[in-house]
Design a protein around this motif. Sequence first.
Motif, PDB file in Angstrom:
ATOM      1  N   GLU A  77      26.622  41.807  38.874  1.00 17.56           N
ATOM      2  CA  GLU A  77      26.956  41.117  37.631  1.00 17.56           C
ATOM      3  C   GLU A  77      28.217  40.273  37.804  1.00 17.56           C
ATOM      4  O   GLU A  77      28.909  40.362  38.813  1.00 17.56           O
ATOM      5  CB  GLU A  77      27.149  42.156  36.510  1.00 17.56           C
ATOM      6  CG  GLU A  77      25.860  42.903  36.152  1.00 17.56           C
ATOM      7  CD  GLU A  77      26.087  44.040  35.167  1.00 17.56           C
ATOM      8  OE1 GLU A  77      27.270  44.300  34.836  1.00 17.56           O
ATOM      9  OE2 GLU A  77      25.102  44.678  34.753  1.00 17.56           O
ATOM     10  N   LYS A  78      28.508  39.496  36.804  1.00 13.49           N
ATOM     11  CA  LYS A  78      29.673  38.612  36.846  1.00 13.49           C
ATOM     12  C   LYS A  78      30.950  39.414  37.063  1.00 13.49           C
ATOM     13  O   LYS A  78      31.109  40.513  36.514  1.00 13.49           O
ATOM     14  CB  LYS A  78      29.770  37.809  35.533  1.00 13.49           C
ATOM     15  CG  LYS A  78      30.829  36.734  35.559  1.00 13.49           C
ATOM     16  CD  LYS A  78      30.808  35.940  34.263  1.00 13.49           C
ATOM     17  CE  LYS A  78      31.903  34.883  34.284  1.00 13.49           C
ATOM     18  NZ  LYS A  78      31.934  34.106  33.020  1.00 13.49           N
ATOM     19  N   ASN A  79      31.847  38.836  37.882  1.00 14.65           N
ATOM     20  CA  ASN A  79      33.083  39.538  38.221  1.00 14.65           C
ATOM     21  C   ASN A  79      34.089  39.418  37.083  1.00 14.65           C
ATOM     22  O   ASN A  79      34.870  38.475  36.999  1.00 14.65           O
ATOM     23  CB  ASN A  79      33.672  38.956  39.515  1.00 14.65           C
ATOM     24  CG  ASN A  79      34.538  39.976  40.225  1.00 14.65           C
ATOM     25  OD1 ASN A  79      34.939  40.973  39.638  1.00 14.65           O
ATOM     26  ND2 ASN A  79      34.829  39.716  41.483  1.00 14.65           N
ATOM     27  N   THR A  80      34.059  40.385  36.181  1.00 16.37           N
ATOM     28  CA  THR A  80      34.987  40.398  35.053  1.00 16.37           C
ATOM     29  C   THR A  80      35.813  41.683  35.098  1.00 16.37           C
ATOM     30  O   THR A  80      35.476  42.630  35.814  1.00 16.37           O
ATOM     31  CB  THR A  80      34.232  40.345  33.711  1.00 16.37           C
ATOM     32  OG1 THR A  80      33.457  41.551  33.569  1.00 16.37           O
ATOM     33  CG2 THR A  80      33.312  39.138  33.645  1.00 16.37           C
ATOM     34  N   LEU A 243      42.283  37.273  40.800  1.00 12.99           N
ATOM     35  CA  LEU A 243      41.231  37.031  41.790  1.00 12.99           C
ATOM     36  C   LEU A 243      41.487  35.731  42.556  1.00 12.99           C
ATOM     37  O   LEU A 243      41.313  35.662  43.771  1.00 12.99           O
ATOM     38  CB  LEU A 243      39.866  36.960  41.105  1.00 12.99           C
ATOM     39  CG  LEU A 243      39.318  38.262  40.509  1.00 12.99           C
ATOM     40  CD1 LEU A 243      37.948  38.008  39.881  1.00 12.99           C
ATOM     41  CD2 LEU A 243      39.219  39.357  41.556  1.00 12.99           C
ATOM     42  N   LYS A 244      41.919  34.714  41.840  1.00 11.89           N
ATOM     43  CA  LYS A 244      42.220  33.426  42.483  1.00 11.89           C
ATOM     44  C   LYS A 244      43.379  33.565  43.467  1.00 11.89           C
ATOM     45  O   LYS A 244      43.345  33.017  44.574  1.00 11.89           O
ATOM     46  CB  LYS A 244      42.558  32.369  41.429  1.00 11.89           C
ATOM     47  CG  LYS A 244      41.364  31.906  40.628  1.00 11.89           C
ATOM     48  CD  LYS A 244      41.781  30.855  39.602  1.00 11.89           C
ATOM     49  CE  LYS A 244      40.593  30.396  38.766  1.00 11.89           C
ATOM     50  NZ  LYS A 244      40.989  29.392  37.747  1.00 11.89           N
ATOM     51  N   ASP A 245      44.397  34.290  43.053  1.00 13.90           N
ATOM     52  CA  ASP A 245      45.559  34.491  43.919  1.00 13.90           C
ATOM     53  C   ASP A 245      45.169  35.253  45.191  1.00 13.90           C
ATOM     54  O   ASP A 245      45.636  34.924  46.289  1.00 13.90           O
ATOM     55  CB  ASP A 245      46.650  35.272  43.176  1.00 13.90           C
ATOM     56  CG  ASP A 245      47.274  34.452  42.042  1.00 13.90           C
ATOM     57  OD1 ASP A 245      47.087  33.223  42.044  1.00 13.90           O
ATOM     58  OD2 ASP A 245      47.928  35.059  41.161  1.00 13.90           O
ATOM     59  N   ARG A 246      44.311  36.245  45.026  1.00 18.15           N
ATOM     60  CA  ARG A 246      43.875  37.029  46.191  1.00 18.15           C
ATOM     61  C   ARG A 246      43.076  36.157  47.151  1.00 18.15           C
ATOM     62  O   ARG A 246      43.219  36.264  48.368  1.00 18.15           O
ATOM     63  CB  ARG A 246      43.016  38.212  45.737  1.00 18.15           C
ATOM     64  CG  ARG A 246      43.792  39.365  45.150  1.00 18.15           C
ATOM     65  CD  ARG A 246      42.887  40.520  44.814  1.00 18.15           C
ATOM     66  NE  ARG A 246      42.206  41.043  45.996  1.00 18.15           N
ATOM     67  CZ  ARG A 246      41.244  41.960  45.954  1.00 18.15           C
ATOM     68  NH1 ARG A 246      40.817  42.418  44.780  1.00 18.15           N
ATOM     69  NH2 ARG A 246      40.697  42.395  47.068  1.00 18.15           N
ATOM     70  N   GLN A 247      42.210  35.312  46.609  1.00 20.35           N
ATOM     71  CA  GLN A 247      41.405  34.445  47.467  1.00 20.35           C
ATOM     72  C   GLN A 247      42.285  33.456  48.217  1.00 20.35           C
ATOM     73  O   GLN A 247      42.068  33.198  49.406  1.00 20.35           O
ATOM     74  CB  GLN A 247      40.359  33.709  46.640  1.00 20.35           C
ATOM     75  CG  GLN A 247      39.316  33.011  47.486  1.00 20.35           C
ATOM     76  CD  GLN A 247      38.205  32.399  46.662  1.00 20.35           C
ATOM     77  OE1 GLN A 247      38.367  31.303  46.126  1.00 20.35           O
ATOM     78  NE2 GLN A 247      37.087  33.101  46.557  1.00 20.35           N
ATOM     79  N   ALA A 248      43.282  32.915  47.544  1.00 21.69           N
ATOM     80  CA  ALA A 248      44.203  31.979  48.190  1.00 21.69           C
ATOM     81  C   ALA A 248      44.996  32.689  49.287  1.00 21.69           C
ATOM     82  O   ALA A 248      45.202  32.138  50.381  1.00 21.69           O
ATOM     83  CB  ALA A 248      45.159  31.387  47.145  1.00 21.69           C
ATOM     84  N   LYS A 249      45.432  33.905  48.998  1.00 19.10           N
ATOM     85  CA  LYS A 249      46.178  34.686  49.982  1.00 19.10           C
ATOM     86  C   LYS A 249      45.287  35.022  51.186  1.00 19.10           C
ATOM     87  O   LYS A 249      45.718  34.942  52.334  1.00 19.10           O
ATOM     88  CB  LYS A 249      46.689  35.975  49.336  1.00 19.10           C
ATOM     89  CG  LYS A 249      47.656  36.767  50.216  1.00 19.10           C
ATOM     90  CD  LYS A 249      48.006  38.114  49.586  1.00 19.10           C
ATOM     91  CE  LYS A 249      48.854  37.948  48.346  1.00 19.10           C
ATOM     92  NZ  LYS A 249      49.294  39.277  47.820  1.00 19.10           N
ATOM     93  N   LYS A 250      44.035  35.363  50.890  1.00 20.31           N
ATOM     94  CA  LYS A 250      43.085  35.659  51.947  1.00 20.31           C
ATOM     95  C   LYS A 250      42.910  34.451  52.872  1.00 20.31           C
ATOM     96  O   LYS A 250      42.933  34.577  54.107  1.00 20.31           O
ATOM     97  CB  LYS A 250      41.737  36.044  51.320  1.00 20.31           C
ATOM     98  CG  LYS A 250      40.505  35.907  52.197  1.00 20.31           C
ATOM     99  CD  LYS A 250      40.392  37.010  53.209  1.00 20.31           C
ATOM    100  CE  LYS A 250      39.058  36.937  53.919  1.00 20.31           C
ATOM    101  NZ  LYS A 250      38.939  37.930  55.000  1.00 20.31           N
TER     102      LYS A 250
END
Length: 440
Positions: A77-80, A243-250
């Motif tokens: 399901e959608k990541n909420t 979530l956005k911050d984690r993806q950028a850090k990744k």
Amino acid sequence: MKIARDKKEKSRRAQTAVAGFFFMILIVNFLFSNRSFVFATTADELRGKIENGQSEIEKLEKEIKTFQQEITKTQQEKNTLNNEIKKIDLTRQKIGSEITLTQKQIKSTEEQIKELATGISDKEERIKQTQIVIGEAIRQLNGLDSESLVTNFLASKNLSEFVIDADQLVQINNRLLTLISEFNENKKELSSTKVKKEVQKKDLSELQNKLGDQKKLVDQTKQEKDTLLTATKSKESTYQQLLKDRQAKKKAVEEEMQRAEAELKIILDPNRLPESGTKALSWPLSNIRITQYFGNTDFAKTHTAVYNGKGHNGIDLAASVGTAIKSASDGIIIGTGDTDITCQGASYGKWVLVKHNNGLSTLYAHLSLIKVKESQTVSLGELIGYSGNTGYSTGPHLHFTVYASQGVQVGSLKSKVPGCGTYRLPIASYNSYLNPLDYL
């Protein structure tokens, strides 16, 4: 007159010896018939408990399967924030059921050990009593053998008397052979039962360790939920930003790793590697479902921000939190770590690197618990740890990478990414990453 009395006395002694021997056998058989009844009653009671326990175990296994289906559904399901909290709660409930299952398995194993112990006691007593009867039989035979069959024959008035005495000897001899056979069979069964008991004791010890690990996982998921609620302040917008911050850090961490790995120029010796398709490794999980393959998969091409166009460096295997992860072959642990300590949610999380004896090394990442230490030797199928959702992970799974051992090492990278310090993890030359499916 004296010869007649002697013959009569010898005949009486022989008959008494035979009668005494068979009377002893009757006594022992009577004792064992009663003992066997008590043993059978005890064994039936224990077996009944074991069967009841097995029924409860099967119900719990179905319950755990239902929880897993719900968790899988939530992951799709959608990541909420609500879905993430729901997933954590379902995971805790699933682990709670697994704890109850393990407790039932421990109880069932304890009952099986009791049943085996009762059987061991019974067989030991049978062996002891059989030894006594065999000893008495040998003494009786020695007494009868003091007179040779020829002497008995010469002392007999007629052939029928000699045949009776000789038949008595044959009866004792046959029964003795039967007792010796029973004695050897009981010893063989005793040895086999003792081996089974030791196996059950080992299983019990492993279950007790597993129970302790599962309790740690329950505490860990609770802490994970508390940390998430604190970080997001229960706001969906804050969670999406997280979530956005984690993806950028990744992405930034991956770029740092790639720069470090690009500097490793390793010329691989193909003779030091197993041939492709030889099944040099075993699967690290009992149940296999591949969720992402090696290399430039469709997912990797679609999510270039995550993989920086380099493709997926291993395979992902579906595994709920707390699934046992096993060593893919014999080897030695050359590294363990947790990138979340210094760079939360950006890389492998908890990881283990094993160097095998066949030129390959394997990485197990995103673990929830690590159960091995560096420099420890491990055997094929030995517990490495438990799957989890640590590091950068879109859901619980096992990330499994295979390297050419010649080109991988454990290194430390001093990150320039905000919020990250120096983190430790496996670093390998590009050509050292191998497709796991070539060796599984």
